[in-house]
Every structure is written in C-alpha cells, then in structure tokens.
Design a protein around this motif. Sequence first.
Motif, PDB file in Angstrom:
ATOM      1  N   TYR A  42      -4.176  14.849   1.193  1.00  0.00           N
ATOM      2  CA  TYR A  42      -4.601  13.481   0.872  1.00  0.00           C
ATOM      3  C   TYR A  42      -3.458  12.498   1.125  1.00  0.00           C
ATOM      4  O   TYR A  42      -3.636  11.479   1.798  1.00  0.00           O
ATOM      5  CB  TYR A  42      -5.076  13.398  -0.585  1.00  0.00           C
ATOM      6  CG  TYR A  42      -5.143  11.987  -1.108  1.00  0.00           C
ATOM      7  CD1 TYR A  42      -6.204  11.153  -0.767  1.00  0.00           C
ATOM      8  CD2 TYR A  42      -4.134  11.470  -1.924  1.00  0.00           C
ATOM      9  CE1 TYR A  42      -6.259   9.843  -1.225  1.00  0.00           C
ATOM     10  CE2 TYR A  42      -4.180  10.165  -2.385  1.00  0.00           C
ATOM     11  CZ  TYR A  42      -5.250   9.356  -2.032  1.00  0.00           C
ATOM     12  OH  TYR A  42      -5.291   8.060  -2.477  1.00  0.00           O
ATOM     13  N   TYR A  43      -2.279  12.799   0.570  1.00  0.00           N
ATOM     14  CA  TYR A  43      -1.135  11.889   0.740  1.00  0.00           C
ATOM     15  C   TYR A  43      -0.706  11.796   2.201  1.00  0.00           C
ATOM     16  O   TYR A  43      -0.375  10.710   2.684  1.00  0.00           O
ATOM     17  CB  TYR A  43       0.044  12.320  -0.139  1.00  0.00           C
ATOM     18  CG  TYR A  43      -0.167  12.004  -1.592  1.00  0.00           C
ATOM     19  CD1 TYR A  43      -0.213  10.689  -2.039  1.00  0.00           C
ATOM     20  CD2 TYR A  43      -0.345  13.013  -2.519  1.00  0.00           C
ATOM     21  CE1 TYR A  43      -0.417  10.385  -3.371  1.00  0.00           C
ATOM     22  CE2 TYR A  43      -0.551  12.722  -3.866  1.00  0.00           C
ATOM     23  CZ  TYR A  43      -0.590  11.412  -4.284  1.00  0.00           C
ATOM     24  OH  TYR A  43      -0.791  11.117  -5.603  1.00  0.00           O
ATOM     25  N   LEU A  81       1.246   4.140  -2.881  1.00  0.00           N
ATOM     26  CA  LEU A  81       1.056   5.561  -2.571  1.00  0.00           C
ATOM     27  C   LEU A  81       2.258   6.393  -3.006  1.00  0.00           C
ATOM     28  O   LEU A  81       2.105   7.459  -3.608  1.00  0.00           O
ATOM     29  CB  LEU A  81       0.837   5.757  -1.066  1.00  0.00           C
ATOM     30  CG  LEU A  81      -0.565   5.606  -0.536  1.00  0.00           C
ATOM     31  CD1 LEU A  81      -0.546   5.586   0.992  1.00  0.00           C
ATOM     32  CD2 LEU A  81      -1.440   6.726  -1.038  1.00  0.00           C
ATOM     33  N   ASP A 132      -2.625  12.160   4.848  1.00  0.00           N
ATOM     34  CA  ASP A 132      -3.619  11.328   5.532  1.00  0.00           C
ATOM     35  C   ASP A 132      -3.426   9.844   5.226  1.00  0.00           C
ATOM     36  O   ASP A 132      -3.487   9.003   6.123  1.00  0.00           O
ATOM     37  CB  ASP A 132      -5.042  11.744   5.138  1.00  0.00           C
ATOM     38  CG  ASP A 132      -5.469  13.065   5.729  1.00  0.00           C
ATOM     39  OD1 ASP A 132      -4.805  13.551   6.672  1.00  0.00           O
ATOM     40  OD2 ASP A 132      -6.466  13.634   5.232  1.00  0.00           O
ATOM     41  N   GLN A 133      -3.202   9.538   3.953  1.00  0.00           N
ATOM     42  CA  GLN A 133      -3.014   8.139   3.555  1.00  0.00           C
ATOM     43  C   GLN A 133      -1.761   7.544   4.200  1.00  0.00           C
ATOM     44  O   GLN A 133      -1.789   6.401   4.671  1.00  0.00           O
ATOM     45  CB  GLN A 133      -2.935   8.029   2.038  1.00  0.00           C
ATOM     46  CG  GLN A 133      -4.220   8.382   1.318  1.00  0.00           C
ATOM     47  CD  GLN A 133      -5.356   7.457   1.709  1.00  0.00           C
ATOM     48  OE1 GLN A 133      -5.219   6.239   1.703  1.00  0.00           O
ATOM     49  NE2 GLN A 133      -6.475   8.039   2.090  1.00  0.00           N
ATOM     50  N   LEU A 134      -0.689   8.308   4.206  1.00  0.00           N
ATOM     51  CA  LEU A 134       0.554   7.795   4.816  1.00  0.00           C
ATOM     52  C   LEU A 134       0.429   7.675   6.331  1.00  0.00           C
ATOM     53  O   LEU A 134       0.906   6.700   6.912  1.00  0.00           O
ATOM     54  CB  LEU A 134       1.734   8.692   4.435  1.00  0.00           C
ATOM     55  CG  LEU A 134       2.156   8.614   2.965  1.00  0.00           C
ATOM     56  CD1 LEU A 134       3.126   9.736   2.623  1.00  0.00           C
ATOM     57  CD2 LEU A 134       2.780   7.257   2.662  1.00  0.00           C
ATOM     58  N   CYS A 135      -0.221   8.644   6.961  1.00  0.00           N
ATOM     59  CA  CYS A 135      -0.433   8.559   8.416  1.00  0.00           C
ATOM     60  C   CYS A 135      -1.256   7.334   8.790  1.00  0.00           C
ATOM     61  O   CYS A 135      -0.985   6.685   9.808  1.00  0.00           O
ATOM     62  CB  CYS A 135      -1.133   9.820   8.931  1.00  0.00           C
ATOM     63  SG  CYS A 135      -0.049  11.242   9.068  1.00  0.00           S
ATOM     64  N   SER A 136      -2.228   6.989   7.965  1.00  0.00           N
ATOM     65  CA  SER A 136      -3.059   5.819   8.266  1.00  0.00           C
ATOM     66  C   SER A 136      -2.250   4.523   8.219  1.00  0.00           C
ATOM     67  O   SER A 136      -2.619   3.535   8.847  1.00  0.00           O
ATOM     68  CB  SER A 136      -4.242   5.748   7.301  1.00  0.00           C
ATOM     69  OG  SER A 136      -3.818   5.379   6.010  1.00  0.00           O
ATOM     70  N   GLN A 137      -1.127   4.532   7.507  1.00  0.00           N
ATOM     71  CA  GLN A 137      -0.283   3.346   7.426  1.00  0.00           C
ATOM     72  C   GLN A 137       0.642   3.210   8.634  1.00  0.00           C
ATOM     73  O   GLN A 137       1.200   2.150   8.864  1.00  0.00           O
ATOM     74  CB  GLN A 137       0.556   3.372   6.138  1.00  0.00           C
ATOM     75  CG  GLN A 137      -0.260   3.338   4.884  1.00  0.00           C
ATOM     76  CD  GLN A 137      -1.147   2.097   4.823  1.00  0.00           C
ATOM     77  OE1 GLN A 137      -0.671   0.974   4.990  1.00  0.00           O
ATOM     78  NE2 GLN A 137      -2.439   2.316   4.593  1.00  0.00           N
ATOM     79  N   GLU A 196       2.388   6.636  -6.812  1.00  0.00           N
ATOM     80  CA  GLU A 196       1.360   7.580  -7.262  1.00  0.00           C
ATOM     81  C   GLU A 196       1.796   9.018  -6.989  1.00  0.00           C
ATOM     82  O   GLU A 196       1.678   9.891  -7.858  1.00  0.00           O
ATOM     83  CB  GLU A 196       0.043   7.277  -6.536  1.00  0.00           C
ATOM     84  CG  GLU A 196      -1.092   8.194  -6.884  1.00  0.00           C
ATOM     85  CD  GLU A 196      -2.332   7.916  -6.031  1.00  0.00           C
ATOM     86  OE1 GLU A 196      -3.074   8.873  -5.772  1.00  0.00           O
ATOM     87  OE2 GLU A 196      -2.542   6.757  -5.619  1.00  0.00           O
ATOM     88  N   ARG A 223      -3.959  17.894  -2.724  1.00  0.00           N
ATOM     89  CA  ARG A 223      -3.362  16.574  -2.839  1.00  0.00           C
ATOM     90  C   ARG A 223      -2.382  16.247  -1.714  1.00  0.00           C
ATOM     91  O   ARG A 223      -2.326  15.107  -1.267  1.00  0.00           O
ATOM     92  CB  ARG A 223      -2.674  16.411  -4.198  1.00  0.00           C
ATOM     93  CG  ARG A 223      -3.625  16.552  -5.382  1.00  0.00           C
ATOM     94  CD  ARG A 223      -4.697  15.511  -5.380  1.00  0.00           C
ATOM     95  NE  ARG A 223      -4.100  14.212  -5.680  1.00  0.00           N
ATOM     96  CZ  ARG A 223      -4.693  13.057  -5.460  1.00  0.00           C
ATOM     97  NH1 ARG A 223      -5.885  13.000  -4.918  1.00  0.00           N
ATOM     98  NH2 ARG A 223      -4.089  11.925  -5.752  1.00  0.00           N
ATOM     99  N   VAL A 280       0.842  -1.197   0.000  1.00  0.00           N
ATOM    100  CA  VAL A 280       0.000   0.000   0.000  1.00  0.00           C
ATOM    101  C   VAL A 280       0.879   1.249   0.000  1.00  0.00           C
ATOM    102  O   VAL A 280       0.647   2.189  -0.769  1.00  0.00           O
ATOM    103  CB  VAL A 280      -0.961   0.000   1.217  1.00  0.00           C
ATOM    104  CG1 VAL A 280      -1.720   1.318   1.324  1.00  0.00           C
ATOM    105  CG2 VAL A 280      -1.929  -1.160   1.141  1.00  0.00           C
TER     106      VAL A 280
END
Length: 105
Positions: free
Chosen positions: A95-96, A69, A98-103, A72, A92, A65
């Motif tokens: 967005y990135y 990311l 947030d996505q990285l923090c969720s990982q 992308e 953007r 994942v």
Amino acid sequence: MNHKDKLQIKLIIYSLLESRNFILHHYDKATAEAIVVSKGDKDRHSMLGFTLESIVPFEGFESNVVNQLISELMREVETFNTFELLAFAKERIPYYVDQLCSQLV
C-alpha cells in the motif's frame, strides 16, 4: 516535486521493499509464535523504524500528501507487534509503496 524529494521517496520505497522481502523470507506464523513465547510480545521491531528515520528528511517534503503518508507510515511502524509484522509486510508495505510511487509521477 524537486529532485531531492524524488530521490528520498525512491530510497524509502527501496527500503520498504527490501524490508518486505526480508520479513516474508524469514518470518512465518510459527516464527512469530516462537518469538512471543521466548521474548513476550514486547518486541516492536524497531529496526524498520530506525531505518526509515535515518532516511526521512528532517525538514519534510514539499508535498503535503507525501508528508502525511510518511507520518502515517512512521506511526504504524512504531506500534505494530510481532504478529502484526507479517501482516504489515504482506498488506501494508505494498500500500505504502503504491501510494509513494503515485507521487513520483
């Protein structure tokens, strides 16, 4: 996820947030228009790409994942133009981040 990957992700997040802060404090629509008038729209703002390339590990992350990311993100950074830079910073980067923090959880 190992500690090295977590540190790398935190560094990427930090770099994105600092880049966003810089862009939002130094760019606006008028500045973008002035850049296009003086230089054309050939400037791809590669400094952000260079920054990210220097901190992303060559061998990749354990998480597919995160690898997706980052791929992308790198593709997007390499293709935006002067007018898209401001939108990228506003929309953007959060967005990135947030996505990285969720990982990291």
